[in-house]
Design an enzyme around this catalytic site. Structure first.
Site, PDB file in Angstrom:
ATOM      1  N   THR A  12      22.732  -0.242 -81.761  1.00 25.09           N
ATOM      2  CA  THR A  12      23.658  -1.108 -81.028  1.00 25.09           C
ATOM      3  C   THR A  12      23.073  -2.480 -80.762  1.00 25.09           C
ATOM      4  O   THR A  12      23.779  -3.486 -80.829  1.00 25.09           O
ATOM      5  CB  THR A  12      24.053  -0.438 -79.690  1.00 25.09           C
ATOM      6  OG1 THR A  12      24.771   0.760 -79.969  1.00 25.09           O
ATOM      7  CG2 THR A  12      24.914  -1.356 -78.845  1.00 25.09           C
ATOM      8  N   SER A  52      21.921   4.892 -85.200  1.00 27.19           N
ATOM      9  CA  SER A  52      20.882   5.917 -85.026  1.00 27.19           C
ATOM     10  C   SER A  52      21.390   7.324 -85.294  1.00 27.19           C
ATOM     11  O   SER A  52      20.590   8.236 -85.546  1.00 27.19           O
ATOM     12  CB  SER A  52      20.277   5.837 -83.625  1.00 27.19           C
ATOM     13  OG  SER A  52      21.192   6.247 -82.630  1.00 27.19           O
ATOM     14  N   THR A  83      20.365   3.919 -79.358  1.00 30.48           N
ATOM     15  CA  THR A  83      20.034   4.750 -78.197  1.00 30.48           C
ATOM     16  C   THR A  83      20.377   6.220 -78.378  1.00 30.48           C
ATOM     17  O   THR A  83      19.754   7.079 -77.748  1.00 30.48           O
ATOM     18  CB  THR A  83      20.754   4.224 -76.937  1.00 30.48           C
ATOM     19  OG1 THR A  83      22.170   4.235 -77.161  1.00 30.48           O
ATOM     20  CG2 THR A  83      20.305   2.806 -76.611  1.00 30.48           C
TER      21      THR A  83
END
Length: 252
Positions: A12, A52, A83
């Protein structure tokens, strides 16, 4: 002056609006531009740019190899990462690079760096402050002022800037206005121990009332190791021969 390697992997923090949602498109150099970083010599590389959720154990191995191959050239390492699976990567790197006497710092953001209300610049500043900090070492996540041991981090909030918690262990440090307040010194050695193999056939089965025994049988057959998230302090149903399946697998 410390010499640091910055490894950008996407997430992000590096995302832009692609017209059909956020996509990690900002380069490593773009992430660093406009951020008030500590006085250090920083070299940037970008082995991949991925959400991710698309990262696999192979990507963990690639990042570990980048650090291993450049170990003698740098005093510390900063990794930007999405994250959602950052805690998995931090844990994996903790085992692939054990007893590290140098800091290996992961960070990211809940909002992209181009947003007005982003947390990315503060997290980057804090991560580089930790990578430059005297006596800092080992794999950790730096996020919202928390410094969390790589094997203890878990993402516990999806929207709050305070996204990560340290599970059953205190924060090893906090970062306040660029100053590091250290509480715990993780174990380290004069040289790291690098590992080049991971067992990827590890499964996780979360039991719910009514879980079919065939699902347990399938998971045991597909995995070299299986973590069973069972009931209470380890309760496992008798139904369908589940106890016998686990005993047989443990004895194999």
């Amino acid at each position: 002056m410390k010499k640091l390697l910055f490894i950008a992997t996407g997430g992000t923090i590096a995302s832009c609006d692609s017209g059909s949602g956020l996509s990690p498109e900002a380069s490593a150099e773009e992430l660093l531009s406009g951020v008030n970083l500590p006085d250090a010599e920083i070299h940037a590389i970008q082995p991949f740019a991925l959400d991710s959720t698309d990262l696999t154990p192979q990507h963990w191995m690639e990042v570990a190899a980048l650090i291993r191959d450049r170990w003698q050239d740098f005093d510390g390492f900063v990794i930007t990462h999405g994250t959602d699976t950052m805690a998995y990567t931090a844990a994996a790197l903790s085992y692939l690079i054990q007893r590290s006497p140098k800091p290996i710092v992961l960070t990211g953001a809940q909002k992209p760096i181009g947003f007005d209300t982003t947390d990315s610049r503060q997290n980057l500043r804090d991560a580089f402050a930790c990578a430059c900090g005297e006596g800092m070492h080992g794999v950790c996540i730096v996020f919202n002022g928390r410094v969390i041991l790589g094997t203890r981090a878990r993402k516990t909030h999806s929207k709050s800037f305070d996204a990560f918690s340290s599970i059953n262990y205190p924060n090893i440090a906090d970062v306040r206005d660029g100053r590091i307040l250290r509480y715990i010194e993780p174990e380290h050695g004069p040289e790291p121990e690098f590992y080049t193999q991971l067992e990827t056939r590890v499964g996780l089965l979360k039991l719910i009332p009514g879980t079919e025994p065939e699902l347990l049988e399938y998971m045991l057959g597909r995995s070299r190791a299986l973590v069973i998230e069972s009931f209470g302090v380890g309760g496992l149903p008798e139904r369908g021969g589940m106890h016998a399946m686990v005993k047989a697998a443990a004895a194999a």
